[in-house]
Design a protein around this motif. Structure first.
Motif: not given
Length: 159
Positions: A45-53
């Motif tokens: 819940x802390x920050x933004x995420x991306x899908x790398x796989x």
């Protein structure tokens, strides 16, 4: 007498090898603890995420999620945004020991649950993923799909 001493020594050596070969798990890496569930929730819940796989049935489908940023809200809401399209979903973390999910190989693993109803590509990541590993910047998930034993993989990295 000599044979008895040898037999006694052999039993002691065997028992020593048996007991030293049994490893205890390190509590700091124990994916089954309640503290780790809270730690994972705090991390995601802390920050933004991306899908790398995202690999489904051995096919890399990561490109479907390129440019999307994922935000996991503490309320269980999940959003994905690429600047043009915003999608809403839900997420949660559950322990199989208190879940009714019976398709897991372990009754004590922690699941990372993701739900998007659409579009189709996002519905594909809607699963109760098993957490393989996590850190403050990376979460690796797997799911045994279908009955054929193939394993899907999903990796989020913090940006």
């Amino acid at each position: 007498m000599r044979r008895l001493k040898f037999l006694s020594l052999a039993v002691i050596v065997y028992a020593s090898l048996f007991f030293t070969s049994c490893e205890s798990t390190d509590d700091s890496n124990d994916m089954n603890s309640i503290a780790n569930v809270e730690d994972i929730k705090s991390t995601v819940t802390s920050g933004n995420w991306v899908i790398t796989l995202f690999e489904e049935d051995g096919v890399n489908q990561t490109s479907y999620f390129t440019d999307y940023t994922f935000v996991f809200a503490a309320t269980g809401e999940l959003s994905a945004d690429n600047g043009e399209t915003s999608l809403s979903g839900a997420w949660s973390i559950t322990s199989d020991s208190n879940s009714s999910d019976d398709d897991s190989s372990s009754d004590d693993d922690i699941d990372f649950n993701i739900f998007f109803s659409s579009p189709v590509n996002f519905a594909e990541i809607s699963e109760d993923w098993e957490i393989v590993s996590y850190s403050s910047s990376r979460i690796e998930l797997v799911d045994e799909s279908g009955g054929d034993g193939s394993v899907d993989r999903l990796v989020f990295e913090k940006i």
